[in-house]
Design a protein around this motif. Structure first.
Motif, mmCIF file in Angstrom:
data_model
loop_
_atom_site.group_PDB
_atom_site.id
_atom_site.type_symbol
_atom_site.label_atom_id
_atom_site.label_comp_id
_atom_site.label_asym_id
_atom_site.label_seq_id
_atom_site.Cartn_x
_atom_site.Cartn_y
_atom_site.Cartn_z
ATOM 1 N N ALA A 15 -2.378 -41.834 6.067
ATOM 2 C CA ALA A 15 -2.702 -40.967 4.906
ATOM 3 C C ALA A 15 -1.448 -40.573 4.107
ATOM 4 O O ALA A 15 -1.699 -39.255 3.774
ATOM 5 N N GLN A 16 -0.283 -41.223 4.111
ATOM 6 C CA GLN A 16 0.969 -40.834 3.286
ATOM 7 C C GLN A 16 1.504 -39.367 3.593
ATOM 8 O O GLN A 16 2.437 -39.027 3.153
ATOM 9 N N TYR A 75 1.292 -38.446 7.626
ATOM 10 C CA TYR A 75 1.373 -38.242 9.137
ATOM 11 C C TYR A 75 1.897 -39.433 9.600
ATOM 12 O O TYR A 75 1.500 -40.478 9.317
ATOM 13 N N ARG A 76 3.161 -38.955 10.599
ATOM 14 C CA ARG A 76 3.805 -40.022 10.956
ATOM 15 C C ARG A 76 4.061 -39.907 12.423
ATOM 16 O O ARG A 76 4.921 -39.122 12.889
ATOM 17 N N PRO A 77 3.279 -40.564 13.592
ATOM 18 C CA PRO A 77 3.282 -40.448 14.693
ATOM 19 C C PRO A 77 4.775 -40.928 15.260
ATOM 20 O O PRO A 77 5.124 -41.796 14.530
ATOM 21 N N PHE A 78 5.070 -40.491 16.077
ATOM 22 C CA PHE A 78 6.415 -41.089 17.178
ATOM 23 C C PHE A 78 6.378 -40.971 18.834
ATOM 24 O O PHE A 78 5.547 -40.119 19.229
ATOM 25 N N ALA A 79 6.876 -41.774 19.178
ATOM 26 C CA ALA A 79 7.029 -41.913 20.620
ATOM 27 C C ALA A 79 8.234 -42.475 21.147
ATOM 28 O O ALA A 79 9.013 -43.058 20.412
ATOM 29 N N GLY A 80 8.875 -41.805 22.251
ATOM 30 C CA GLY A 80 10.152 -42.366 22.864
ATOM 31 C C GLY A 80 10.497 -41.961 24.195
ATOM 32 O O GLY A 80 9.640 -41.434 24.974
ATOM 33 N N VAL A 81 11.463 -42.572 24.993
ATOM 34 C CA VAL A 81 11.955 -42.493 25.960
ATOM 35 C C VAL A 81 13.203 -42.299 26.120
ATOM 36 O O VAL A 81 14.045 -42.491 25.098
ATOM 37 N N GLY A 82 13.808 -41.495 27.304
ATOM 38 C CA GLY A 82 15.178 -41.036 27.323
ATOM 39 C C GLY A 82 15.577 -40.644 28.637
ATOM 40 O O GLY A 82 14.875 -40.855 29.627
ATOM 41 N N TRP A 83 16.505 -39.763 28.669
ATOM 42 C CA TRP A 83 17.183 -38.958 29.891
ATOM 43 C C TRP A 83 17.234 -37.515 29.532
ATOM 44 O O TRP A 83 17.347 -36.969 28.375
ATOM 45 N N GLY A 89 20.393 -27.648 38.662
ATOM 46 C CA GLY A 89 19.401 -28.621 38.295
ATOM 47 C C GLY A 89 20.031 -30.183 38.270
ATOM 48 O O GLY A 89 21.072 -30.057 38.798
ATOM 49 N N ASP A 90 19.052 -30.884 38.092
ATOM 50 C CA ASP A 90 19.772 -32.327 37.838
ATOM 51 C C ASP A 90 19.341 -33.030 36.532
ATOM 52 O O ASP A 90 18.811 -32.492 35.480
ATOM 53 N N ASP A 91 19.356 -34.394 36.540
ATOM 54 C CA ASP A 91 18.836 -35.303 35.326
ATOM 55 C C ASP A 91 17.857 -36.147 36.019
ATOM 56 O O ASP A 91 17.697 -36.326 37.212
ATOM 57 N N GLY A 92 17.120 -36.496 34.818
ATOM 58 C CA GLY A 92 16.013 -37.549 35.349
ATOM 59 C C GLY A 92 15.366 -38.326 33.819
ATOM 60 O O GLY A 92 15.730 -37.950 32.616
ATOM 61 N N LEU A 93 14.379 -38.912 34.200
ATOM 62 C CA LEU A 93 13.587 -39.545 32.927
ATOM 63 C C LEU A 93 12.905 -38.738 32.275
ATOM 64 O O LEU A 93 12.725 -37.527 32.619
ATOM 65 N N ALA A 94 12.714 -38.979 30.885
ATOM 66 C CA ALA A 94 12.058 -38.145 30.036
ATOM 67 C C ALA A 94 11.135 -38.891 28.719
ATOM 68 O O ALA A 94 11.674 -39.704 28.606
ATOM 69 N N ALA A 95 10.226 -38.443 28.513
ATOM 70 C CA ALA A 95 9.392 -39.064 27.470
ATOM 71 C C ALA A 95 8.879 -38.069 26.412
ATOM 72 O O ALA A 95 8.611 -36.912 26.777
ATOM 73 N N VAL A 96 8.702 -38.618 25.166
ATOM 74 C CA VAL A 96 8.285 -37.660 24.200
ATOM 75 C C VAL A 96 7.171 -38.221 23.503
ATOM 76 O O VAL A 96 7.411 -39.837 23.002
ATOM 77 N N ALA A 97 5.998 -37.706 22.799
ATOM 78 C CA ALA A 97 5.329 -38.402 21.844
ATOM 79 C C ALA A 97 4.845 -37.235 20.998
ATOM 80 O O ALA A 97 4.714 -36.019 21.257
ATOM 81 N N GLY A 98 4.691 -37.493 19.487
ATOM 82 C CA GLY A 98 4.321 -36.371 18.615
ATOM 83 C C GLY A 98 3.979 -37.065 17.200
ATOM 84 O O GLY A 98 3.699 -38.141 17.153
ATOM 85 N N VAL A 99 4.130 -36.267 16.392
ATOM 86 C CA VAL A 99 3.706 -36.472 14.959
ATOM 87 C C VAL A 99 4.446 -35.426 14.031
ATOM 88 O O VAL A 99 4.523 -34.405 14.338
ATOM 89 N N ASP A 100 5.029 -36.150 12.815
ATOM 90 C CA ASP A 100 5.393 -35.574 11.862
ATOM 91 C C ASP A 100 4.714 -35.521 10.567
ATOM 92 O O ASP A 100 3.960 -36.241 10.305
ATOM 93 N N ILE A 101 4.522 -34.186 10.147
ATOM 94 C CA ILE A 101 3.416 -33.901 9.144
ATOM 95 C C ILE A 101 4.483 -33.556 7.711
ATOM 96 O O ILE A 101 5.073 -32.564 7.712
ATOM 97 N N ASP A 102 4.272 -34.563 6.746
ATOM 98 C CA ASP A 102 5.337 -34.320 5.447
ATOM 99 C C ASP A 102 4.659 -33.181 4.825
ATOM 100 O O ASP A 102 3.540 -33.504 4.162
ATOM 101 N N VAL A 103 5.287 -32.033 4.509
ATOM 102 C CA VAL A 103 4.765 -31.035 3.734
ATOM 103 C C VAL A 103 5.621 -31.104 2.043
ATOM 104 O O VAL A 103 5.439 -30.059 1.386
ATOM 105 N N GLY A 104 6.509 -32.059 1.919
ATOM 106 C CA GLY A 104 7.042 -32.192 0.484
ATOM 107 C C GLY A 104 8.484 -31.690 0.704
ATOM 108 O O GLY A 104 8.738 -30.769 1.470
ATOM 109 N N ASN A 105 9.061 -32.299 -0.279
ATOM 110 C CA ASN A 105 10.572 -32.055 -0.525
ATOM 111 C C ASN A 105 11.551 -32.080 0.816
ATOM 112 O O ASN A 105 12.483 -31.206 0.939
ATOM 113 N N ASN A 106 11.298 -33.248 1.532
ATOM 114 C CA ASN A 106 11.822 -33.498 2.869
ATOM 115 C C ASN A 106 11.644 -32.363 3.867
ATOM 116 O O ASN A 106 12.460 -32.572 4.839
#
Length: 218
Positions: A123-124, A126-134, A158-175
């Protein structure tokens, strides 16, 4: 002539993917706030307990400011570094009937590096995204409650481990964008106390992070 054509074709095959790879490079910076919901377990500190039925429980839910910076490698892929400001974790003595007293506390500050795939816009706007990392979780400000001085020195790592993310960016104009995301951090903490200096207690500290932020693409 054939040799030149072959060299031209080989050069095109090498540089065409690179050109596509850098078709729309840029960066995205965000700042926001997030709710952190832990699913951890409390270490057996050897704290002074008010009764034989009292138990240690950890309160690992908190709210923290967040910041991120991403390199938009091309129109589909981004490499993001994300972090939160320190948030507090409390180890409580459960007295029953929804009552508790503090035994010890410490702060955590997770940092996450992820590779993300950005789906085509919908719909010009909304931009979903997903990723994996550390992720790397660092701790600080360890403290014990009055009456629990036998736990000193109280140290949490603390320590380190796997991580994941999912979300959406909504364009509201002018970058400018508005972002909502969910992150999973696979983590644990190692605890030592003064009354048990030779014992290192390792406990789960997995965390779900629900974030909202404002960002700018440049």
């Amino acid at each position: 002539m054939r040799i030149r054509s072959t060299l031209f074709l080989a050069t095109a095959l090498v540089f065409a993917p690179l050109a596509a790879f850098a078709a729309t490079p840029g960066f995205t910076a965000t700042g926001g706030i997030a709710a952190l919901y832990g699913n951890g377990t409390a270490p057996d500190l050897g704290a002074v307990m008010p009764s034989a039925t009292s138990q240690l429980k950890i309160d690992d839910n908190d709210v923290a400011f967040t910041a991120s910076f991403a390199w938009n490698i091309n129109d589909a892929w981004a490499l993001e570094a994300w972090m939160t400001w320190p948030s507090q974790r409390n180890i409580n003595i459960d007295l029953g009937n929804d009552q508790h007293v503090l035994a010890a506390s410490y702060d955590v500050r997770p940092v996450m590096l992820s590779m993300q795939y950005q789906f085509p816009k919908m719909a010009q706007r909304y931009r979903p995204f997903a990723g994996v990392g550390w992720q790397w979780t660092r701790t600080s400000n360890e403290a014990v409650a009055p009456g629990q001085e036998q736990l000193l020195p109280f140290q949490v790592h603390g320590d380190d481990g796997l991580a994941a993310v999912a979300g959406v960016d909504i364009d509201v104009g002018n970058n400018w964008i508005v972002r909502g995301d969910v992150r999973f951090l696979d983590s644990s903490v190692a605890t030592t106390t003064g009354n048990r200096p030779d014992v290192t207690m390792k406990n789960s500290a997995n965390t779900m992070v629900y974030g909202a932020s404002v960002g700018y693409r440049f």
